[in-house]
Design a protein around this motif. Structure first.
Motif, PDB file in Angstrom:
ATOM      1  N   SER A 138       0.833  -1.191   0.000  1.00 59.47           N
ATOM      2  CA  SER A 138       0.000   0.000   0.000  1.00 59.47           C
ATOM      3  C   SER A 138       0.873   1.248   0.000  1.00 59.47           C
ATOM      4  O   SER A 138       2.083   1.176   0.218  1.00 59.47           O
ATOM      5  N   PRO A 139       0.287   2.424  -0.252  1.00 61.53           N
ATOM      6  CA  PRO A 139       1.072   3.656  -0.191  1.00 61.53           C
ATOM      7  C   PRO A 139       1.833   3.830   1.115  1.00 61.53           C
ATOM      8  O   PRO A 139       2.956   4.341   1.123  1.00 61.53           O
ATOM      9  N   SER A 140       1.272   3.358   2.239  1.00 62.18           N
ATOM     10  CA  SER A 140       1.950   3.512   3.522  1.00 62.18           C
ATOM     11  C   SER A 140       3.237   2.694   3.590  1.00 62.18           C
ATOM     12  O   SER A 140       4.193   3.069   4.257  1.00 62.18           O
ATOM     13  N   PRO A 150      11.030   7.893  -0.745  1.00 59.35           N
ATOM     14  CA  PRO A 150      10.625   9.124  -1.448  1.00 59.35           C
ATOM     15  C   PRO A 150      10.889   9.020  -2.951  1.00 59.35           C
ATOM     16  O   PRO A 150      11.979   8.644  -3.382  1.00 59.35           O
ATOM     17  N   GLY A 151       9.862   9.316  -3.727  1.00 55.37           N
ATOM     18  CA  GLY A 151      10.001   9.303  -5.179  1.00 55.37           C
ATOM     19  C   GLY A 151       9.837   7.945  -5.828  1.00 55.37           C
ATOM     20  O   GLY A 151       9.826   7.847  -7.061  1.00 55.37           O
ATOM     21  N   TYR A 152       9.687   6.881  -5.038  1.00 53.36           N
ATOM     22  CA  TYR A 152       9.594   5.541  -5.612  1.00 53.36           C
ATOM     23  C   TYR A 152       8.145   5.186  -5.917  1.00 53.36           C
ATOM     24  O   TYR A 152       7.241   5.425  -5.118  1.00 53.36           O
ATOM     25  N   THR A 153       7.911   4.599  -7.078  1.00 54.41           N
ATOM     26  CA  THR A 153       6.602   4.066  -7.436  1.00 54.41           C
ATOM     27  C   THR A 153       6.784   2.877  -8.354  1.00 54.41           C
ATOM     28  O   THR A 153       7.764   2.803  -9.110  1.00 54.41           O
ATOM     29  N   ARG A 154       5.851   1.937  -8.280  1.00 53.68           N
ATOM     30  CA  ARG A 154       5.858   0.814  -9.219  1.00 53.68           C
ATOM     31  C   ARG A 154       5.180   1.175 -10.526  1.00 53.68           C
ATOM     32  O   ARG A 154       5.241   0.420 -11.492  1.00 53.68           O
ATOM     33  N   SER A 155       4.510   2.322 -10.579  1.00 51.70           N
ATOM     34  CA  SER A 155       3.787   2.724 -11.783  1.00 51.70           C
ATOM     35  C   SER A 155       4.746   2.977 -12.947  1.00 51.70           C
ATOM     36  O   SER A 155       5.853   3.485 -12.762  1.00 51.70           O
ATOM     37  N   VAL A 156       4.271   2.616 -14.145  1.00 52.27           N
ATOM     38  CA  VAL A 156       5.050   2.785 -15.369  1.00 52.27           C
ATOM     39  C   VAL A 156       4.115   3.263 -16.467  1.00 52.27           C
ATOM     40  O   VAL A 156       2.990   2.752 -16.591  1.00 52.27           O
ATOM     41  N   TYR A 157       4.571   4.224 -17.260  1.00 52.68           N
ATOM     42  CA  TYR A 157       3.789   4.679 -18.416  1.00 52.68           C
ATOM     43  C   TYR A 157       4.667   4.624 -19.648  1.00 52.68           C
ATOM     44  O   TYR A 157       5.745   5.227 -19.682  1.00 52.68           O
ATOM     45  N   ASP A 198       2.782   2.127 -25.366  1.00 48.26           N
ATOM     46  CA  ASP A 198       1.765   1.126 -25.673  1.00 48.26           C
ATOM     47  C   ASP A 198       1.211   0.396 -24.451  1.00 48.26           C
ATOM     48  O   ASP A 198       0.465  -0.561 -24.590  1.00 48.26           O
ATOM     49  N   HIS A 199       1.579   0.829 -23.256  1.00 49.11           N
ATOM     50  CA  HIS A 199       0.996   0.217 -22.056  1.00 49.11           C
ATOM     51  C   HIS A 199       1.301   1.077 -20.839  1.00 49.11           C
ATOM     52  O   HIS A 199       2.165   1.962 -20.882  1.00 49.11           O
ATOM     53  N   ALA A 200       0.578   0.802 -19.783  1.00 46.17           N
ATOM     54  CA  ALA A 200       0.822   1.491 -18.512  1.00 46.17           C
ATOM     55  C   ALA A 200       0.441   0.560 -17.375  1.00 46.17           C
ATOM     56  O   ALA A 200      -0.515  -0.216 -17.477  1.00 46.17           O
ATOM     57  N   LEU A 201       1.210   0.639 -16.295  1.00 43.82           N
ATOM     58  CA  LEU A 201       0.884  -0.019 -15.032  1.00 43.82           C
ATOM     59  C   LEU A 201       0.648   1.091 -14.018  1.00 43.82           C
ATOM     60  O   LEU A 201       1.537   1.914 -13.785  1.00 43.82           O
ATOM     61  N   ILE A 202      -0.552   1.156 -13.465  1.00 52.19           N
ATOM     62  CA  ILE A 202      -0.904   2.211 -12.511  1.00 52.19           C
ATOM     63  C   ILE A 202      -1.156   1.539 -11.170  1.00 52.19           C
ATOM     64  O   ILE A 202      -2.128   0.785 -11.016  1.00 52.19           O
ATOM     65  N   THR A 203      -0.282   1.788 -10.205  1.00 57.98           N
ATOM     66  CA  THR A 203      -0.342   1.108  -8.915  1.00 57.98           C
ATOM     67  C   THR A 203      -0.900   2.047  -7.846  1.00 57.98           C
ATOM     68  O   THR A 203      -0.914   3.274  -8.020  1.00 57.98           O
ATOM     69  N   PRO A 204      -1.403   1.493  -6.723  1.00 57.32           N
ATOM     70  CA  PRO A 204      -2.173   2.294  -5.757  1.00 57.32           C
ATOM     71  C   PRO A 204      -1.469   3.533  -5.221  1.00 57.32           C
ATOM     72  O   PRO A 204      -2.123   4.550  -4.960  1.00 57.32           O
TER      73      PRO A 204
END
Length: 296
Positions: free
Chosen positions: A48-50, A56-63, A66-72
């Motif tokens: 989770s975000p917590s 700081p600055g880290y996310t699993r999201s990728v854009y 031709d695709h995107a992963l959007i994580t919570p």
């Protein structure tokens, strides 16, 4: 270099901590987890975000193109236009190249929906809580977790919530195929029949009719641990995916992404795609797919 090593160490520590916890990636379901409502991890993901607040600055999201992963941890909520007491997070929109919109609607106590724009069709799927759907004839239908409703374009309706609920909503401009028209539909996943999947092992249900009138469908796909797609798909259809349960590995193009309940994926036409279920529990995902229209 020292700071890079520190970040890598923190990330590894995070995953080790998650794997050792009662609800970690590698753990079997705990007794407490088995008593939770279905799809509860969509709004309470393992990572989770917590869990990421110390990165700081880290996310699993990728854009990508031709695709995107959007994580919570990347969801940005703001008031939904024309809805009351409701926050929304837009996950997939035409700004990415899609021809549909996918968003979460978090309805608070005493909230209600707005209507989509003219000629826009809508499908809502309940992942948490309950709402009451009222239509033009003033008849009402209670939608609980795992229930859904398809609302044809220009169809008056209202979704009302007394306590709280989380919906995933799909909207797109309807493509009229001549004289065919769609109809108001409501139902639940468990009432839909299992369909044949030649050459595949996953279980498939479809929430909408296969008739020509409908220009998209929603698939519910179940994988047991270790199962995977046989076909490495490359096709003209667009997808919007929400992982409802479990975890696994998704290939998109030349990239491989660990995914878990609560993650959202956009797939553009012709991006290579493949999924394998990991962990010790079932994977289930909800998949938008455009159908029945000439791609020209």
């Amino acid at each position: 270099m020292r700071s890079l090593h520190l970040i890598v160490f923190i990330i590894i520590s995070l995953f080790v901590k998650a794997s050792k916890s009662d609800d970690g990636f590698c753990s079997a379901p705990s007794i407490d987890e088995k008593t939770k409502p279905i799809y509860w991890k969509v709004t309470n993901p393992t990572l989770s975000p917590s869990h990421l607040q110390d990165l700081p600055g880290y996310t699993r999201s990728v854009y990508k193109r031709d695709h995107a992963l959007i994580t919570p941890e990347s969801h940005v909520y703001s008031p939904l236009p024309d809805w009351t007491n409701t926050l929304g997070a837009y996950l997939i929109t035409p700004a990415m190249g899609s021809h549909f919109v996918m968003y979460f609607a978090k309805m608070k106590g005493m909230s209600s929906s707005g209507l989509p724009p003219k000629d826009i069709e809508r499908l809502v799927f309940v992942v948490e809580g309950a709402v009451t759907l009222t239509n033009t004839s003033c008849s009402s239908q209670k939608l609980t977790v795992d229930s859904y409703a398809y609302l044809p374009p220009n169809f008056y309706h209202s979704l009302d919530c007394v306590e709280s609920a989380t919906l995933v909503v799909f909207e797109r401009r309807y493509e009229h195929p001549g004289s065919h028209t769609t109809e108001y539909i409501f139902g639940s996943t468990d009432k839909q029949p299992l369909l044949e999947t030649p050459g595949e092992v996953f279980e498939l249900r479809k929430l909408l009719p296969a008739s020509l009138a409908y220009d998209f469908n929603i698939h519910i796909m179940d994988f047991q641990p270790g199962e995977f797609l046989n076909v490495k798909e490359v096709h003209y259809n667009q997808h919007g995916l929400l992982l409802l349960e479990g975890q696994g590995l998704y290939r998109l193009g030349d990239n491989w992404y660990p995914v878990e309940a609560g993650d959202v994926i956009w797939m553009a036409p012709f991006v290579p795609q493949w999924y394998a279920a990991l962990g010790k529990t079932r994977s289930r995902y909800l998949l938008y797919k455009d159908v029945n229209r000439n791609p020209l």
